[in-house]
Write a protein that holds these residues in place. Sequence first.
Motif, PDB file in Angstrom:
ATOM      1  N   ARG A   1      46.097  33.678  40.699  1.00  9.71           N
ATOM      2  CA  ARG A   1      46.017  34.986  40.050  1.00  9.71           C
ATOM      3  C   ARG A   1      45.212  35.983  40.878  1.00  9.71           C
ATOM      4  N   ASP A   2      45.263  37.251  40.462  1.00 12.29           N
ATOM      5  CA  ASP A   2      44.518  38.312  41.143  1.00 12.29           C
ATOM      6  C   ASP A   2      43.013  38.120  40.897  1.00 12.29           C
ATOM      7  N   PHE A   3      42.238  38.151  41.966  1.00  8.89           N
ATOM      8  CA  PHE A   3      40.800  37.871  41.912  1.00  8.89           C
ATOM      9  C   PHE A   3      40.075  38.750  40.888  1.00  8.89           C
ATOM     10  N   VAL A   4      40.205  40.064  41.059  1.00 11.56           N
ATOM     11  CA  VAL A   4      39.434  40.980  40.203  1.00 11.56           C
ATOM     12  C   VAL A   4      39.855  40.846  38.740  1.00 11.56           C
ATOM     13  N   GLU A   5      41.163  40.678  38.539  1.00 13.39           N
ATOM     14  CA  GLU A   5      41.673  40.527  37.164  1.00 13.39           C
ATOM     15  C   GLU A   5      41.061  39.280  36.498  1.00 13.39           C
ATOM     16  N   VAL A   6      41.055  38.163  37.238  1.00 14.83           N
ATOM     17  CA  VAL A   6      40.510  36.904  36.690  1.00 14.83           C
ATOM     18  C   VAL A   6      39.025  37.060  36.372  1.00 14.83           C
ATOM     19  N   VAL A   7      38.293  37.652  37.311  1.00 13.82           N
ATOM     20  CA  VAL A   7      36.842  37.782  37.127  1.00 13.82           C
ATOM     21  C   VAL A   7      36.540  38.666  35.905  1.00 13.82           C
ATOM     22  N   LYS A   8      37.318  39.754  35.766  1.00  6.30           N
ATOM     23  CA  LYS A   8      37.121  40.629  34.585  1.00  6.30           C
ATOM     24  C   LYS A   8      37.342  39.845  33.303  1.00  6.30           C
ATOM     25  N   GLU A   9      38.404  39.053  33.267  1.00  9.71           N
ATOM     26  CA  GLU A   9      38.694  38.268  32.055  1.00  9.71           C
ATOM     27  C   GLU A   9      37.559  37.286  31.756  1.00  9.71           C
ATOM     28  N   ILE A  10      37.053  36.650  32.815  1.00 10.93           N
ATOM     29  CA  ILE A  10      35.965  35.680  32.610  1.00 10.93           C
ATOM     30  C   ILE A  10      34.735  36.393  32.026  1.00 10.93           C
ATOM     31  N   CYS A  11      34.459  37.600  32.540  1.00 10.92           N
ATOM     32  CA  CYS A  11      33.293  38.353  32.030  1.00 10.92           C
ATOM     33  C   CYS A  11      33.455  38.689  30.545  1.00 10.92           C
ATOM     34  N   ASP A  12      34.701  38.843  30.101  1.00 12.77           N
ATOM     35  CA  ASP A  12      34.937  39.129  28.682  1.00 12.77           C
ATOM     36  C   ASP A  12      34.764  37.888  27.813  1.00 12.77           C
ATOM     37  N   ILE A  13      34.866  36.708  28.428  1.00 14.34           N
ATOM     38  CA  ILE A  13      34.792  35.464  27.649  1.00 14.34           C
ATOM     39  C   ILE A  13      33.362  34.928  27.575  1.00 14.34           C
ATOM     40  N   VAL A  14      32.672  34.929  28.718  1.00 17.56           N
ATOM     41  CA  VAL A  14      31.336  34.305  28.779  1.00 17.56           C
ATOM     42  C   VAL A  14      30.271  35.368  29.043  1.00 17.56           C
ATOM     43  N   ASP A  15      29.254  35.362  28.196  1.00 15.04           N
ATOM     44  CA  ASP A  15      28.153  36.323  28.357  1.00 15.04           C
ATOM     45  C   ASP A  15      27.023  35.657  29.136  1.00 15.04           C
ATOM     46  N   GLY A  16      27.175  35.651  30.467  1.00 16.36           N
ATOM     47  CA  GLY A  16      26.177  35.029  31.342  1.00 16.36           C
ATOM     48  C   GLY A  16      26.589  35.299  32.767  1.00 16.36           C
ATOM     49  N   PRO A  17      25.800  34.827  33.727  1.00 15.72           N
ATOM     50  CA  PRO A  17      26.125  35.094  35.123  1.00 15.72           C
ATOM     51  C   PRO A  17      27.507  34.561  35.526  1.00 15.72           C
ATOM     52  N   ILE A  18      28.309  35.417  36.133  1.00 18.15           N
ATOM     53  CA  ILE A  18      29.657  35.039  36.579  1.00 18.15           C
ATOM     54  C   ILE A  18      29.696  35.226  38.095  1.00 18.15           C
ATOM     55  N   SER A  19      29.768  34.126  38.828  1.00 15.36           N
ATOM     56  CA  SER A  19      29.735  34.222  40.292  1.00 15.36           C
ATOM     57  C   SER A  19      31.095  34.583  40.861  1.00 15.36           C
ATOM     58  N   ALA A  20      31.104  35.603  41.712  1.00 16.78           N
ATOM     59  CA  ALA A  20      32.314  36.040  42.414  1.00 16.78           C
ATOM     60  C   ALA A  20      31.936  36.139  43.894  1.00 16.78           C
ATOM     61  N   GLU A  21      32.707  35.449  44.723  1.00 19.97           N
ATOM     62  CA  GLU A  21      32.283  35.270  46.129  1.00 19.97           C
ATOM     63  C   GLU A  21      32.898  36.291  47.078  1.00 19.97           C
ATOM     64  N   VAL A  22      32.083  36.791  47.996  1.00 21.08           N
ATOM     65  CA  VAL A  22      32.608  37.684  49.038  1.00 21.08           C
ATOM     66  C   VAL A  22      33.390  36.825  50.033  1.00 21.08           C
ATOM     67  N   THR A  23      34.313  37.474  50.758  1.00 20.22           N
ATOM     68  CA  THR A  23      35.078  36.707  51.750  1.00 20.22           C
ATOM     69  C   THR A  23      34.874  37.252  53.163  1.00 20.22           C
ATOM     70  N   ALA A  24      34.184  38.385  53.284  1.00 20.37           N
ATOM     71  CA  ALA A  24      33.846  38.883  54.620  1.00 20.37           C
ATOM     72  C   ALA A  24      32.746  37.990  55.194  1.00 20.37           C
ATOM     73  N   THR A  25      32.587  38.024  56.494  1.00 15.23           N
ATOM     74  CA  THR A  25      31.536  37.201  57.112  1.00 15.23           C
ATOM     75  C   THR A  25      30.503  38.044  57.868  1.00 15.23           C
ATOM     76  N   ALA A  26      30.779  39.343  58.023  1.00 15.82           N
ATOM     77  CA  ALA A  26      29.821  40.221  58.718  1.00 15.82           C
ATOM     78  C   ALA A  26      29.074  41.063  57.681  1.00 15.82           C
ATOM     79  N   TYR A  27      27.797  41.293  57.964  1.00 14.22           N
ATOM     80  CA  TYR A  27      26.887  41.928  57.010  1.00 14.22           C
ATOM     81  C   TYR A  27      27.461  43.185  56.333  1.00 14.22           C
ATOM     82  N   ASP A  28      27.902  44.174  57.122  1.00 12.66           N
ATOM     83  CA  ASP A  28      28.346  45.444  56.520  1.00 12.66           C
ATOM     84  C   ASP A  28      29.473  45.243  55.502  1.00 12.66           C
TER      85      ASP A  28
END
Length: 218
Positions: free
Chosen positions: A37-64
Amino acid sequence: MKFFVDTADVDAIRDLADTGLVDGVTTNPSLIAKSGRDFVEVVKEICDIVDGPISAEVTATAYDEMVAEGRKLAKIHDNITVKVPLTRDGLKTCKSLSEEGTMVNVTLCFSANQALLAAKAGATFISPFVGRLDDIAMDGMQLISDIVEVYDNYPALMTEVLVASVRSPMHVLEAAKMGADVCTLPPDVLLALFNHPLTDKGLEAFLADWQKTGQSIL
Ligand code: E4P
């Protein structure tokens, strides 16, 4: 100890959240890929279900780029915890995002020294991967014990130990005995914690005896 669920399967999260025992969720790029599924869509849905920290990982490897991705993810919801890998750029990103008030989960930790660096970078959570160490014949739980001991020596460090790559209920029990703050559990491991054959056997006997009385509570 807090229980997070380690999955991007929204139906599984909804089912487990229904127990009232889920304090947060962790995802990673592999789990998002598995969901199809689409990353942002899934994460939004999870935030609506669980009221607590929801980890979403970056995929870039350079600081900026990592900081830019982290800021974008953090805007999704106040509970988003930006997950960054334990690299030099990852820890630099951790420091910047933490200073902006964003929760950060530093992932792919395999040594206590790495955990010390993450805490100094202001990580909200450090994620040591116990199962992947066990997989290469190293002692994953010894790493948890070492990190808990090191962090306990420095009460000013606020980073929580989040036991990751958990494969069995024994990992959970050992982590709890060591005083780890959080375990992130695949759904099947969380479900396994409920089970004991003597509970099933005992309940069966109680219900059979109750039926013999012919009574009902309601
Ligand atoms: C944690 O945040 C990770 O997503 C996860 O626990 C990794 O587990 P694995 O080693 O079973 O892939």
